[in-house]
Scaffold this active site. Sequence first.
Site, PDB file in Angstrom:
ATOM      1  N   CYS A 146       0.841  -1.193   0.000  1.00  0.00           N
ATOM      2  CA  CYS A 146       0.000   0.000   0.000  1.00  0.00           C
ATOM      3  C   CYS A 146       0.879   1.248   0.000  1.00  0.00           C
ATOM      4  CB  CYS A 146      -0.900   0.002   1.234  1.00  0.00           C
ATOM      5  SG  CYS A 146      -2.050   1.410   1.277  1.00  0.00           S
TER       6      CYS A 146
ATOM      7  N   ASP B 265       0.437   3.758   1.743  1.00  0.00           N
ATOM      8  CA  ASP B 265       0.395   4.346   3.089  1.00  0.00           C
ATOM      9  C   ASP B 265       1.799   4.682   3.596  1.00  0.00           C
ATOM     10  OD1 ASP B 265       0.217   4.454   6.072  1.00  0.00           O
ATOM     11  OD2 ASP B 265      -1.879   3.970   5.684  1.00  0.00           O
TER      12      ASP B 265
ATOM     13  N   ARG C  95       2.956   4.862   6.385  1.00  0.00           N
ATOM     14  CA  ARG C  95       3.400   4.144   7.581  1.00  0.00           C
ATOM     15  C   ARG C  95       3.907   2.740   7.285  1.00  0.00           C
ATOM     16  NH1 ARG C  95      -2.303   5.032  10.343  1.00  0.00           N
ATOM     17  NH2 ARG C  95      -2.803   4.461   8.192  1.00  0.00           N
TER      18      ARG C  95
ATOM     19  N   HIS D 130      -2.052  -4.046   4.984  1.00  0.00           N
ATOM     20  CA  HIS D 130      -1.838  -3.619   6.373  1.00  0.00           C
ATOM     21  C   HIS D 130      -3.179  -3.295   7.028  1.00  0.00           C
ATOM     22  CE1 HIS D 130      -2.453   0.848   5.912  1.00  0.00           C
ATOM     23  NE2 HIS D 130      -2.284   0.504   4.653  1.00  0.00           N
TER      24      HIS D 130
ATOM     25  N   CYS E 166      -5.885   0.102   7.007  1.00  0.00           N
ATOM     26  CA  CYS E 166      -5.724   0.642   5.651  1.00  0.00           C
ATOM     27  C   CYS E 166      -6.921   1.540   5.296  1.00  0.00           C
ATOM     28  CB  CYS E 166      -5.615  -0.511   4.649  1.00  0.00           C
ATOM     29  SG  CYS E 166      -5.320   0.052   2.962  1.00  0.00           S
TER      30      CYS E 166
END
Length: 216
Positions: free
Chosen positions: A42, A44, A46, A98, A101
Amino acid sequence: MPERVALLANNRTWAEQMAHEDPEFFARLASQQSPKFLWIGCSDSRVPANQIVGMSPGEIFVHRNIANVVVHTDLNCLSVIQYAVDVLQVRHILVVGHYGCGGVAAAWAGKPLGLIDNWLRHIQDVGSRHRAMLAALPTEEARVDRLTELNVLAQVVDVCRTTMVQDAWRRGHVLTVSGWIYSLRDGLLRDLGLSRSGVEGLDEAHDAAVRGLAGG
Ligand code: CO
């Protein structure tokens, strides 16, 4: 200091440190890359691929998009897979979702957000296929978590079905496709129990992994 100037300063410090620790590091990387892993994760912020598995530049080929979706008409993702498999000859493709998400949560909520709705539709399709399993869970949070896991398993299947992976297996290339999930809460990755190294038995393995999520 403007934020972007800080990045350039950080970069200078990092490059100096790397060169200090290993004077040949950049010269070696500049001449070639030979990663053994393709990471499909992803976007993302993080979930930075290299960092969470402790790998240096040059060790992982990375493709990231919203909610780690592999779509059979997405030339970007398909090109990454083809280059990784045919040219770099990676040994592993890791599909990494994750928990927490935003893409999966948005897909589950079904609230209109614009263009991205078309992208999230792929995840909603996964949810539709497992409606009964999701409905049986006690909370919305549990449903989104499960959909996140189911999405990883579905994308592993989609990677396995690409012509590049199928062709690689038929010519005897050693290549494993696996599905993992990352927890933002503790920084740990978990194997979702679906790894394939050949063309046979994909649907059965997927269904077994789905049953494994339900603990049965
Ligand atoms: Co995400």
